[in-house]
Write an enzyme that holds these catalytic residues in place. Sequence first.
Site, short mmCIF file in Angstrom:
data_model
loop_
_atom_site.label_atom_id
_atom_site.label_comp_id
_atom_site.label_asym_id
_atom_site.label_seq_id
_atom_site.Cartn_x
_atom_site.Cartn_y
_atom_site.Cartn_z
N CYS A 110 100.06 74.21 -35.18
CA CYS A 110 98.88 73.39 -35.48
C CYS A 110 99.12 72.18 -36.38
O CYS A 110 98.67 71.07 -36.10
CB CYS A 110 97.82 74.24 -36.17
SG CYS A 110 96.99 75.36 -35.05
N VAL A 168 97.76 68.37 -35.88
CA VAL A 168 96.56 67.83 -36.54
C VAL A 168 96.89 66.54 -37.28
O VAL A 168 96.13 65.57 -37.22
CB VAL A 168 95.96 68.87 -37.52
CG1 VAL A 168 94.83 68.25 -38.34
CG2 VAL A 168 95.45 70.08 -36.76
#
Lengths: 489, 480
Positions: free
Chosen positions: A133, A137
């Site tokens: 992630c 991001v």
Amino acid sequence: MSNLLGLEVKKVTENPPEEIERVKNWINTDEYKEKNFARQALVINPAHACQPLGAQLCAHGFEGTLPFVHGSQGCASYYRSTLNRHFREPAPAVSDAMSEDGAVFGGQNNLHEGLENAVALYKPKMIAVFTSCMPEVIGDDLTAFIKNAKQKSLVPKDLQIPYANTPSFNGTHIHGYDSMLVSILQTLTEGKQIEGRCTGKLNLIPGCDFNTGDYREYKRILKEFGVPNTILADIGDTFDSPCDGTYHIYAGGTKLEDAADSINGKATISLGPYATPKTFAWIKDTYSGKHVSLPMPMGIEKTDALIMKIAELFGKEVPASLKNERGRAVDAMTDSQQYMHGKKFAVYGDPDYLMGYVSFLLEMGARPYHILCSRGSKKAEKELQTMLDGSMYGAGCKIYMNKDLWHLRSLVVTDPVDAIIGDTHGKFAARDAKVPLFRFGFPVFDRVNKHRYPIIGYQGVINMVTEICNKFIDIRDETCEDRFFEMMR
Amino acid sequence: MSKIRTVEGITKESTQAMIDDALSVYPEKAKKKRTPHLAPNDAASGCSSVKSNKKTVPGVMSARGCAYAGAKGVVWGPIRDMVHVSHGPVGCGWYSWGTCRNLMSGINGVTQFGMQFTSDFQEKDIVYGGDKKLKTLLEEAKGLFPLAKGISVLSECPVGLIGDDINSVTKQASKDLGIPVIPCNCEGFRGVSQSLGHHISNDSIRDYIIETREFAEPSSPYDISLIGDYNIGGDVWSAKSLLEEIGLNVKAVWTGDGELEKIAATHTVKLNLIHCYRSMNYMCKVMEEKYGIPWLEFNFFGPTKIRESLRAIGERFDDVIKEKVELAIAKYEPIMQAIIDEYKPRLDGKKVMLLVGGLRPRHTIGAYEDLGMDCVGSGYEFAHNDDYDRTAPEMPDATLVYDDPSEYEFEKFAHALKPDLIGSGIKEKYVFQKMGIPFRQMHSWDYSGPYHGYNGFEIFARDVDMAVNSPTWKLVKAPF
């Protein structure tokens, strides 16, 4: 500081027994099911993982390849332990352990240091980088980072470093598998296409399949045919390696030169239309030879399709051994169909597995009564519906797309089935519904050696028929009254 | 302090040589970082010989997890009567679903929620934020699980990165739903390991939970709580019954098979007994400072340590308890001796290496020694200096201490030390089993347990024996 919620201080209470009893019964009702299916935001017991897990599986399918997680270290530990538990095998992978400062400055320093250390310690032939992630991001630029690493000579110039963006907030593990596979193939085949060259080989893409027995089975079938082949990507030996006193960090995988040369293949067959669409689309545009996409070969019809296609592509007769094998599988089905005929099943899993289960059950005269996919597509739904419409045993069976295993629980307790086909995570629903669970999917954390028994091909048919029918017979033996307990079944 | 022990053939020099060899392959920068984390034990000093709780070196293959793992898998996850929401993408919750083995009483989906709840973040949640989704899902959870006593919201990496405000959403939801909804900002990128997740979770218990309930029944001088036992394979049930047998009232368990309201009322107990110091010392210190509750570390692995611990616990109470302690010891020791008599002849002199989490690399050494085994190497994934201080006197002198070792180092050390057993985690298990080295998972008890208490020792001894002496190991080398 305490009590930031401003709660009124109360006595410790117990739930009243009659209230427990009421809720216990309520969660098995149609009313609860309706409320459960009305959920918009909360996901409970999902039947899918995130992209990087599939990317790691794929990376393990190549010779000497070290999977490399660009992101937080905990992610790598989760993927590794999941694969460890399913295969009961090592799953070596590194991460570059991004932390708070990575969030501020980006992950290039971590990636560079990680690559340098990984090369020194684990001497890989290839490093397959994929993301969790955090870098997704904050928007890390992998292309630039890896180029810079080579420019700074942090890694050997000739070390292949394919990389894939595998955000966990999009798709599932099968999508990560696809992205990693296409990236690895693009990297390895770059500049390898030779005009007029044909390896004479079949490239076989099994898809995101977690059953090592399946890979061995593909190779055996192709050996029977005498068709030389390259499996892309071959986890068969990686996750089914011998215990002989020596640990080999890279225990298997497709040879890198074979993968590189796959671009000059005679033909490519993809068997994971839902798991590897990106890879297949790219191959169709790029690879020499013929390109065919077939469903994962579970059940007789889908296996027949693969066998006939191999025969057609390579101008060969179906070998007698495979004809006999088909006959034996059908023999197993006709001998035992009475134990499955009309039985209702709830099935769930990744789309490619799901198509296979449904096709196989319909062939046996069983009913794939609740079909649930935790991340499906309109296309998958349509294909399933077509299968149901094509068989009288599909009548009344329903498809539930983008639903989870708490939905499944509601289905099996309000509208009962005889069994569930899925993976270990279905065991709670199966227990509440008091029906057996057949673990043909991924992951299997609570049974041994399941991944060694193929579910594809004719042998897969025999394995599934045997496991299912004998379980039903066991149940009859275990539950029947004494006077009906008898020698023969 | 226990007597300083040695292991034949192991000296400070031999251990240092092994460390130097393992480090020789590292690039300069990584070598510099790793060097202070590996050292021979200095048993006499009673002090840590290694550095710890530092950033993981990138690319070396660490066994560590993340802050979220510490919050979900250790502190919050085991509380049985709460809905624990893994807030963010689907993976983190999925991987940690049922994989810590913190067993629970109650009815699944009715009074206990050992399930996987997630907001399953999609691209749009990253772009537009997940606060609205969180609000909706909290309402849905309350509607579907009316007997849940509370909800925890455990943030995954993206939540902190995109700047969601879970604290205000949960505060409002608490009011609207009438149950505690606890925010826990335990994003995986925070800190260096699981350890910060423990700390953050302890802080959220301090800020939101403690002192919000009172026990309904009158207090007694024997009220205690059991802290830092996560009921792996039923450990809590074994420990609790022993504590009750010596006359204590176990009012709350943190957090294995735990109940939220009892945890909230723990500020009224007379003594906090802490097993896993690493993950819950923070709250013990808070309760000591704020409510004057003393705390005591104890060790329920193996009869020697159990005896010492029971007596130390007894010392904190009156003669009634002390007498019961002696009765319990007298009752169980012959049973324990019979177990030792059965297994020790097969295990005497065998060597074990450990790499585990918060307490077991030191706490289980005594249990192995009860069986005649020597610990020749031990280390932690995520310990701090105070853990290593506590480890030094437990290990034989000059044996190997490793902090957050890479898989490369661990493998090298195993080659050199040739242990008869390695106790570590699932990621290490199959590496060493391929090498023909017997192995037990010491996080999950390898799907066995409980190992705590007198009941646990019998299972522990059986498991160690079956691992070390399984005839299957003799088949590893083919005769051809």
